[in-house]
Design a protein around this motif. Structure first.
Motif, PDB file in Angstrom:
ATOM      1  N   GLU A  12       0.831  -1.204   0.000  1.00 20.06           N
ATOM      2  CA  GLU A  12       0.000   0.000   0.000  1.00 20.06           C
ATOM      3  C   GLU A  12       0.865   1.253   0.000  1.00 20.06           C
ATOM      4  O   GLU A  12       0.472   2.280  -0.522  1.00 20.06           O
ATOM      5  CB  GLU A  12      -0.937  -0.013   1.207  1.00 20.06           C
ATOM      6  N   GLU A  13       2.060   1.140   0.587  1.00 18.36           N
ATOM      7  CA  GLU A  13       2.972   2.276   0.634  1.00 18.36           C
ATOM      8  C   GLU A  13       3.516   2.552  -0.767  1.00 18.36           C
ATOM      9  O   GLU A  13       3.943   1.640  -1.465  1.00 18.36           O
ATOM     10  CB  GLU A  13       4.136   1.963   1.575  1.00 18.36           C
ATOM     11  N   GLN A  14       3.473   3.815  -1.172  1.00 13.16           N
ATOM     12  CA  GLN A  14       3.967   4.181  -2.488  1.00 13.16           C
ATOM     13  C   GLN A  14       5.385   4.720  -2.402  1.00 13.16           C
ATOM     14  O   GLN A  14       5.797   5.267  -1.394  1.00 13.16           O
ATOM     15  CB  GLN A  14       3.050   5.225  -3.134  1.00 13.16           C
ATOM     16  N   ASP A  21       8.127   7.247  -4.328  1.00 10.29           N
ATOM     17  CA  ASP A  21       8.144   8.328  -5.315  1.00 10.29           C
ATOM     18  C   ASP A  21       9.095   7.971  -6.456  1.00 10.29           C
ATOM     19  O   ASP A  21       9.995   7.144  -6.298  1.00 10.29           O
ATOM     20  CB  ASP A  21       8.518   9.669  -4.672  1.00 10.29           C
TER      21      ASP A  21
END
Length: 193
Positions: A79-81, A83
């Protein structure tokens, strides 16, 4: 405006056409693929040739419908994106396996000597001996991340990491590991984007 034939138009793409076969009707080059196993195939000139053995190509070009994925458990996506700037700092390269040996006193580790396109051999250790024998990997083209800091394992410095696909089986603690192998036409050092 000069009208050019299809053959003249395609002539500019000759370097891209190696390994491709001509279609006798139109003389345009079309890619062809060998079938894996099964009956012999018939070429345009009527000659019959045997198909490649079922184990050829390490499963490349095996249609998905011929592989049983019903027992595979898919892990949820992160779920963590991340950059784009962080992602773009990772240097993924095609590497050619020059040599692969089992690391003495280790049940898991294989030591790879790799051509990464720089002219200097790269050593990477990978804990995949339960899934592969060293001799079957020599000559393969793999994908590595090359800008990880060096790490010592069993007294040997590993300079990077080979990428693999890992999946778990339903109703089991067992997992499958598939080392990512790509087409041998991809040169050592080719960067992945």
């Amino acid at each position: 405006m000069k009208k050019i034939s299809r053959i003249e138009y395609c002539a500019g793409f000759e370097p891209l056409q190696s390994g491709m076969e001509q279609d006798e009707g139109s003389r345009i080059l079309l890619p062809t693929m060998k079938t894996l196993g099964g009956a012999a195939s018939k070429s345009a000139d009527g000659e019959t040739s045997e198909a490649a053995p079922a184990g050829d190509n390490n499963g490349f070009f095996t249609p998905n419908e011929k592989i049983d994925f019903s027992n595979v458990k898919v892990e949820p996506l992160f779920e963590e994106q991340v950059d784009f700037d962080t992602f773009s700092k990772s240097d993924f390269r095609a590497v050619k396996v020059k040599e692969c040996i089992a690391v003495p006193k280790s049940k898991k580790l294989l030591q790879f000597t790799l051509d990464d396109g720089t002219g200097t051999d790269r050593t990477i250790l990978s804990g995949i001996h339960a899934y592969y024998e060293p001799e079957e990997l020599v000559g393969k083209t793999l994908i590595a991340i090359t800008n990880l800091p060096p790490r010592k394992m069993m007294g040997i410095e590993s300079c990077g990491m080979l990428l693999s696909a890992v999946n778990n089986l339903k109703n089991s603690e067992d997992e499958e590991l598939h080392l990512l192998m790509v087409d041998n036409h991809i040169p050592a050092g080719a960067k992945l984007y």
